[in-house]
Write an enzyme that holds these catalytic residues in place. Structure first.
Site, PDB file in Angstrom:
ATOM      1  N   GLY A 184      -9.627  -3.915   9.526  1.00 18.00           N
ATOM      2  CA  GLY A 184      -9.790  -3.136   8.126  1.00 18.00           C
ATOM      3  C   GLY A 184      -9.267  -1.595   8.449  1.00 18.00           C
ATOM      4  CG  HIS A 202       0.714  -8.859  12.834  1.00 18.12           C
ATOM      5  ND1 HIS A 202      -0.078  -9.292  12.194  1.00 18.12           N
ATOM      6  CD2 HIS A 202       0.002  -7.646  13.356  1.00 18.12           C
ATOM      7  CE1 HIS A 202      -0.653  -9.518  11.607  1.00 18.12           C
ATOM      8  NE2 HIS A 202      -1.496  -7.700  12.850  1.00 18.12           N
ATOM      9  CB  VAL A 233      -0.873  -0.124   1.264  1.00 21.93           C
ATOM     10  CG1 VAL A 233      -0.372  -0.125   2.543  1.00 21.93           C
ATOM     11  CG2 VAL A 233      -1.927   0.738   1.384  1.00 21.93           C
ATOM     12  CB  ALA A 234       4.194   2.493   1.650  1.00 22.53           C
ATOM     13  CD  GLU A 286     -10.174  -4.209  13.745  1.00 22.03           C
ATOM     14  OE1 GLU A 286      -8.937  -4.072  13.925  1.00 22.03           O
ATOM     15  OE2 GLU A 286     -10.093  -4.239  12.655  1.00 22.03           O
ATOM     16  CB  ALA A 313      -4.132  -5.941   5.766  1.00 23.47           C
ATOM     17  CD  GLN A 314      -6.925 -12.658   9.147  1.00 29.49           C
ATOM     18  OE1 GLN A 314      -7.096 -12.108   9.981  1.00 29.49           O
ATOM     19  NE2 GLN A 314      -6.052 -13.611   8.291  1.00 29.49           N
ATOM     20  CB  THR A 361      -0.219  -4.392   0.979  1.00 31.02           C
ATOM     21  OG1 THR A 361       0.550  -3.070   1.484  1.00 31.02           O
ATOM     22  CG2 THR A 361      -2.195  -3.744   1.002  1.00 31.02           C
TER      23      THR A 361
END
Length: 524
Positions: free
Chosen positions: A51, A340, A17-18, A115, A48-49, A45
């Site tokens: 949001g 992680h 994404v970056a 979350e 990534a589960q 990316t």
């Protein structure tokens, strides 16, 4: 595939994404070459589960998102970086929607979930638990639509090239083992995390901390590397990857049970299963250590929840676990914690500029201080978007003709003087085991010193790197030493960094960021 060009205006290393967001921002200013060491689909990316957080709902405010981020960071967030993150968030999300990102909706309205440690419902998801994949799809499609952007897969960046005191390109090795040099006005490191330092990780196999190691070797400062976030719940089966089981499962009401089938979280925290990740991870480790089983686990229990709802809400998790003969709706799921996310990285300012001229970093590879000592859930994809865009904008200022020919880059010196090189995979296994045991969820000064001593010994047997895998091992070794030395220097417990010999905060000495450069560690 023809050889990669020998020069370009801008180099972006990584296509998560970056990297993609930065490339899109750079396109109007010149030629952008994006290098990916494997396939675009291999980035973190994609997996990534969780949001992406943004204060977009009528019940939310940017100031509340900021406060939640600061609270999660356990006193160590850079307040300006956190403010930039939450204030830029709505515009970045609206941009994604304009680029056809399919976020989950209730009719025409976006749906917002919550979350851990968020005070409002502000989490956008896509296809339930495939948010990262959907965002990357949209960004990749946008990038491919721009003729200024070229994306090259299977081009592994090995080292930064310095010319006249600034970063002027990278050395690369392609999938045929051929080495070359690519010049550019500016280089962005968007190489993701370093989860492969650890025996158990949710990260893909490409997460070998390449950007941090490259920047450090070139003389850039790195920061906050002691803060590694461990996700408490990853699938633990002998012949399965450590697949992430989102904390949203516990948000839906899943229980944690030990091998005696007893729920145990209430004795560790009043919020029980909904406590913060670091608390839950340490509680699980306590249960594993007290068990007499040869290969202990704890279990995630969703069997009391509505089966149809679980299948619909978590389709990717459900199907992946089913591939390994685990039905999460009707069976207990064996889990263990796993490395992680790296909160620290290459030290940058709020526009992605590293301490070396011509070098930029964004996303998980960067250390802006935005996450402090503990990242707030669902701020990672947002970080990549926000700081990727800002870095791309600032890199435009660096555009200039490459300053002459860099010249032939001399071959890398031997990484060690060891008489017998250590087998590559043996070195990886030893590094991962050491880091998991001594620089993992629970740490001690004596354990960290032991890890450092053994890592230094391993270093004596790592010879000249020729293949991509050998370069990855070199990077893991450097990153392992950086993490362990930073963790040893921080004589307190804060956020994801927990020392049993220093179990409390020490604000007087350590309410600061660790900074490492040229082998020296300081706090500022």
């Amino acid at each position: 595939m023809p050889a990669a060009p020998s020069e370009t205006d801008f180099l972006v290393i990584g296509a998560g994404v970056a990297g993609l967001r930065a490339a899109i921002e750079l396109a109007p200013a010149g030629r952008v070459l994006v290098l990916v060491k494997r396939e675009v689909a291999d980035s973190s990316t994609q997996w990534a589960q969780g949001g992406i957080a943004a204060a977009l709902s009528d019940e939310d405010e940017i100031s509340l998102h900021l406060q939640d981020t600061l609270n999660a960071g356990d006193g160590l967030c850079n307040p300006e970086a956190a403010r930039v993150l939450v204030e830029d968030a709505p515009e970045r999300i609206e941009e994604l929607i304009g680029w056809d990102t399919q976020f989950d909706r209730d009719g025409t309205k976006l749906t917002f979930g919550r979350e851990g440690a968020h005070s409002r419902n502000r989490i956008l998801h896509a296809h339930g638990d495939s948010t990262g994949r959907e965002i990357q799809r949209a960004l990749y499609a946008k990038a491919q639509s721009l003729p200024e952007i070229s994306i090259r897969e299977f081009e592994f960046s090995t080292d930064l090239v310095i010319s006249e005191g600034r970063v002027a390109g990278v050395r690369v090795i392609n999938d045929r083992g051929e080495h070359s040099t690519i010049r550019a006005s500016a280089v962005l490191l968007a190489t993701g995390g370093m989860g492969q330092l650890y025996l158990n990780t949710t990260n893909p196999s490409v997460a070998t901390g390449d950007g941090v190691a490259m920047a450090y070797r070139a003389g850039a400062e790195v920061t906050d590397l002691e803060f590694i976030q461990f996700h408490p719940t990853a699938l633990y089966l002998k012949k399965a990857p450590r697949f992430l089981l989102s904390e949203a499962l516990r948000g839906e009401g899943a229980y944690l049970r030990n091998m005696e089938m007893l729920r145990f979280m209430a004795k560790h925290h009043p919020m029980a299963e909904l406590a913060s990740r670091d608390v839950v991870a340490r509680a699980i480790m306590h249960e594993l250590e007290r068990s007499r089983a040869k290969d202990p686990v704890v279990y995630l229990d969703l069997t009391h929840l509505n089966e149809a709802h679980i299948r619909k809400r978590f389709p990717r998790i459900y199907q992946t676990c089913l591939q390994y003969n685990v039905d999460i709706a009707s069976e207990l799921v064996p889990i263990r914690p796993a490395a992680h996310y790296a909160m620290g990285g290459v030290k940058t300012d709020l526009d992605g500029r590293a301490t070396l001229p011509g070098l930029y970093a964004a996303g998980e590879a960067a250390g802006t201080g935005v996450h402090g000592a503990n990242r707030l859930a669902s701020n990672s994809l947002l970080e990549g978007l926000v700081f990727g865009a800002r870095a791309g904008r600032k890199m435009r200022d660096a555009l200039r003709a490459p300053s002459g020919r860099i010249g032939d880059v001399p071959p890398a010196a031997a990484y060690s003087n060891g008489p017998v090189p250590m087998p590559t995979e043996g070195a990886v296994s030893e590094i991962q085991t050491l880091m998991w045991k001594h620089a993992g969820i629970v740490r001690t000064g004596s354990g960290l010193k032991q890890a450092i001593a053994q890592l230094e010994e391993i270093g004596k047997h790592l010879a000249i790197a020729h293949s991509r895998r050998e370069f990855e091992v070199r990077n893991l070794h450097i990153d392992g030493l950086l993490v362990a030395r930073s963790a040893l220097a921080r004589e307190e417990s804060r956020g994801a960094h927990y020392r049993t010999d220093f179990p409390d905060h020490n604000d007087a000495k350590f309410l600061k960021h660790s900074v490492v450069a040229a082998g020296k560690i300081g706090f500022e």
